[in-house]
Design an enzyme around this catalytic site. Structure first.
Site, PDB file in Angstrom:
ATOM      1  N   ASP A  11     -62.333 -53.739  44.423  1.00  0.00           N
ATOM      2  CA  ASP A  11     -62.709 -51.463  44.276  1.00  0.00           C
ATOM      3  C   ASP A  11     -61.841 -50.893  43.297  1.00  0.00           C
ATOM      4  O   ASP A  11     -61.591 -49.933  43.456  1.00  0.00           O
ATOM      5  CB  ASP A  11     -62.748 -51.136  46.127  1.00  0.00           C
ATOM      6  N   GLU A  44     -49.541 -47.885  44.020  1.00  0.00           N
ATOM      7  CA  GLU A  44     -48.959 -48.110  44.714  1.00  0.00           C
ATOM      8  C   GLU A  44     -47.686 -48.849  43.937  1.00  0.00           C
ATOM      9  O   GLU A  44     -45.918 -49.053  44.262  1.00  0.00           O
ATOM     10  CB  GLU A  44     -49.093 -48.521  45.772  1.00  0.00           C
ATOM     11  N   ARG A  68     -57.534 -43.489  38.716  1.00  0.00           N
ATOM     12  CA  ARG A  68     -56.800 -42.633  38.872  1.00  0.00           C
ATOM     13  C   ARG A  68     -56.948 -41.525  37.641  1.00  0.00           C
ATOM     14  O   ARG A  68     -56.228 -40.591  38.856  1.00  0.00           O
ATOM     15  CB  ARG A  68     -55.427 -43.597  38.665  1.00  0.00           C
ATOM     16  N   ASP A  83     -66.433 -47.449  51.441  1.00  0.00           N
ATOM     17  CA  ASP A  83     -65.609 -47.830  50.974  1.00  0.00           C
ATOM     18  C   ASP A  83     -64.205 -46.818  52.066  1.00  0.00           C
ATOM     19  O   ASP A  83     -64.626 -45.916  52.022  1.00  0.00           O
ATOM     20  CB  ASP A  83     -65.100 -47.643  49.758  1.00  0.00           C
ATOM     21  N   GLU A  93     -58.855 -55.532  48.283  1.00  0.00           N
ATOM     22  CA  GLU A  93     -59.550 -55.140  49.606  1.00  0.00           C
ATOM     23  C   GLU A  93     -60.065 -56.301  50.314  1.00  0.00           C
ATOM     24  O   GLU A  93     -60.241 -57.027  49.887  1.00  0.00           O
ATOM     25  CB  GLU A  93     -60.469 -53.859  49.104  1.00  0.00           C
ATOM     26  N   HIS A 103     -50.622 -47.957  53.303  1.00  0.00           N
ATOM     27  CA  HIS A 103     -51.144 -46.985  51.130  1.00  0.00           C
ATOM     28  C   HIS A 103     -51.201 -46.064  51.756  1.00  0.00           C
ATOM     29  O   HIS A 103     -50.957 -45.191  50.452  1.00  0.00           O
ATOM     30  CB  HIS A 103     -52.891 -48.197  51.523  1.00  0.00           C
ATOM     31  N   LYS A 154     -65.074 -44.009  41.071  1.00  0.00           N
ATOM     32  CA  LYS A 154     -65.199 -45.441  41.657  1.00  0.00           C
ATOM     33  C   LYS A 154     -66.712 -46.160  41.741  1.00  0.00           C
ATOM     34  O   LYS A 154     -66.622 -47.300  42.270  1.00  0.00           O
ATOM     35  CB  LYS A 154     -65.268 -45.106  43.722  1.00  0.00           C
ATOM     36  N   THR A 176     -67.370 -53.121  41.361  1.00  0.00           N
ATOM     37  CA  THR A 176     -66.887 -53.184  42.492  1.00  0.00           C
ATOM     38  C   THR A 176     -66.955 -54.351  42.788  1.00  0.00           C
ATOM     39  O   THR A 176     -67.947 -55.085  42.330  1.00  0.00           O
ATOM     40  CB  THR A 176     -67.528 -51.985  43.560  1.00  0.00           C
ATOM     41  N   GLN A 209     -60.139 -39.618  38.999  1.00  0.00           N
ATOM     42  CA  GLN A 209     -60.005 -39.800  40.588  1.00  0.00           C
ATOM     43  C   GLN A 209     -58.463 -38.651  40.949  1.00  0.00           C
ATOM     44  O   GLN A 209     -59.627 -37.417  41.303  1.00  0.00           O
ATOM     45  CB  GLN A 209     -59.392 -41.060  41.127  1.00  0.00           C
ATOM     46  N   GLU A 226     -57.862 -52.709  44.199  1.00  0.00           N
ATOM     47  CA  GLU A 226     -57.706 -52.196  44.962  1.00  0.00           C
ATOM     48  C   GLU A 226     -57.482 -53.801  45.419  1.00  0.00           C
ATOM     49  O   GLU A 226     -58.953 -53.832  45.818  1.00  0.00           O
ATOM     50  CB  GLU A 226     -58.046 -51.144  45.143  1.00  0.00           C
TER      51      GLU A 226
END
Length: 424
Positions: free
Chosen positions: A241, A372, A245, A134, A209, A141, A261, A265, A248, A207
């Site tokens: 993905d 975000e 948070r 990844d 992607e 971002h 993570k 996925t 993380q 996420e």
């Protein structure tokens, strides 16, 4: 003279709505099984149907030089045959589907066997993922995240403009669209807590992607040129993905994401080939400072690919749109990511999967994660009916869609969907 499969004037003998993701100019590959009980095998999406390539191979209408590749429950054997076979096969399928070619159109028996309504099929993970990496390649971002957690005046780390940042993920938890995603457990330590605790994630995120599917290997110890890397790319999928948070935040210093993570996925079931996206190539953002020589590009390697995200809480019937952005914004292209991945001598394998990293644009509605969109939970998202979100709750369903808009047709990816279920 051979017909270009990307010709916008091509028409299929099967009626295809102009708003469909799967016109004759697309022909994405996937793996499906039908309600007739036959085992999973390789097919191509066309309109509301799946063209069974195994049936065409059995009938002698499609010859890739190696019998049985389309009977496999994955695309790995076909991809291993290389770019010349990929191109020749796509051209042959396009020829068979043309509105003015009677070979398949007027063969009622073969048509009934080879064309399966999508409504009667189950879609499977299209590849046996060899390895998953990844990246973190959207400047917008990275700037948003750096502004939130690091330094508002200097949000990018010193290496970010020089190198495609990435980390090795887990291929074992790559799943196909529609697979439920269980909320992960992990170590959490809020800023005001003295010690960590072990509990379900409280800040579950998505996420947005794109996934790059590698179709050819590279030897250990060797680097790749721009053209070699491009030739190795078989196609692209939508990719979510999923990210925890709060897990993380506690674990990522000093080595980066790990369990935050590793739990899931999701990818879309259809792989849109690099060839089908050729008409939509564009230059990416200007890169300043100029990358080191091995990362410099001589051609446009980004794509004008529209993306949107919908979030549907369990209490709502339809998803509410929360993001509209474009793949063209990516600072580091997929080709640069692959070139850099192999630059140390790292061997690449057939069916490696590269995640682009979260795709965000310059505007607020173009942010590709709830981190975000809600600005780390300080600005709740209004979904309608009085429902708000900062991060994902149990029962929430996340749907991503993507397409390139042509002249009277679109080359699309379908969707990647996942619903959050409670932790065990």
């Amino acid at each position: 003279m051979p017909i270009n499969p990307n010709d916008p004037t091509l028409r299929c003998f099967i009626p295809v709505d102009p708003a469909s993701d799967f016109p004759i100019q697309n022909l994405p590959y996937g793996v499906f099984s039908a309600k007739d009980g036959l085992a999973p095998r390789v097919g191509v999406a066309i309109g509301n149907y799946i063209l069974d390539l195994w049936e065409l191979e059995q009938d002698g209408r499609l010859d890739v030089g190696e019998l049985g590749v389309f009977a496999a429950p994955m695309l790995n054997p076909f991809m291993a045959l290389g770019p010349k076979v990929w191109s020749r096969t796509r051209a042959g399928i396009s020829e068979l589907l043309r509105h003015d070619n009677p070979e398949l159109r007027d063969n009622d028996t073969l048509r009934r066997r080879a064309l399966v309504p999508m409504a009667d099929a189950k879609l499977h993970l299209p590849i046996a993922v060899a390895g998953y990496t990844d990246f973190y390649s959207s400047k917008e971002h990275a700037t948003n995240v750096g502004t939130m957690f690091r330094d508002k005046s200097n949000p990018l780390l010193p290496n970010w403009l020089h190198i495609p940042i990435g980390y090795n993920g887990r291929s074992s938890t790559v799943v196909v669209s529609g697979t439920k995603v269980r909320r992960p457990r992990g170590q959490l330590k809020p800023p005001n807590a003295e010690l960590p605790s072990f509990s379900p994630c409280k800040r579950l995120d998505f996420e947005l992607e794109m996934g790059v599917v590698i179709g050819q290997p590279s030897p250990i110890g060797e680097m790749l040129s721009e053209s070699q890397a491009e030739d190795m790319i078989f196609g692209f999928v939508l990719l979510n993905d999923w990210s925890a948070r709060d897990i993380q935040q506690w674990e990522y210093v000093p080595l980066g994401p790990f369990q935050a993570k590793a739990f899931a996925t999701s990818i879309s079931p259809w792989i849109v080939t690099r060839e089908a996206l050729e008409p939509f190539r564009v230059h990416g953002p200007a890169q300043d400072p100029t990358p080191l020589p091995y990362l410099r590009q001589t051609q446009p390697n980004n794509y004008d690919l529209r993306l949107d995200v919908g979030l549907r809480p369990a209490q709502m019937n339809e998803p509410a749109g929360i993001c509209r952005t474009n793949f063209k914004y990516m600072y580091w292209s997929s080709v640069q990511q692959l070139v850099h991945h192999a630059s140390s001598g790292c061997a690449m394998n057939v069916a490696d999967l590269l995640g682009s990293g979260t795709i965000s644009g310059p505007e607020k509605h173009e942010r590709g994660s709830l981190l975000e969109i809600s600005w780390n939970g300080t600005e709740p998202v209004e979904l309608g009916n009085g429902i708000k979100r900062t991060f994902l709750e149990d029962g929430d369903s996340l749907v991503m869609r993507g397409w390139c808009q042509g002249d009277g047709y679109r080359v699309g990816f379908g969707e990647v969907e996942g619903t959050v279920v409670p932790a065990v």
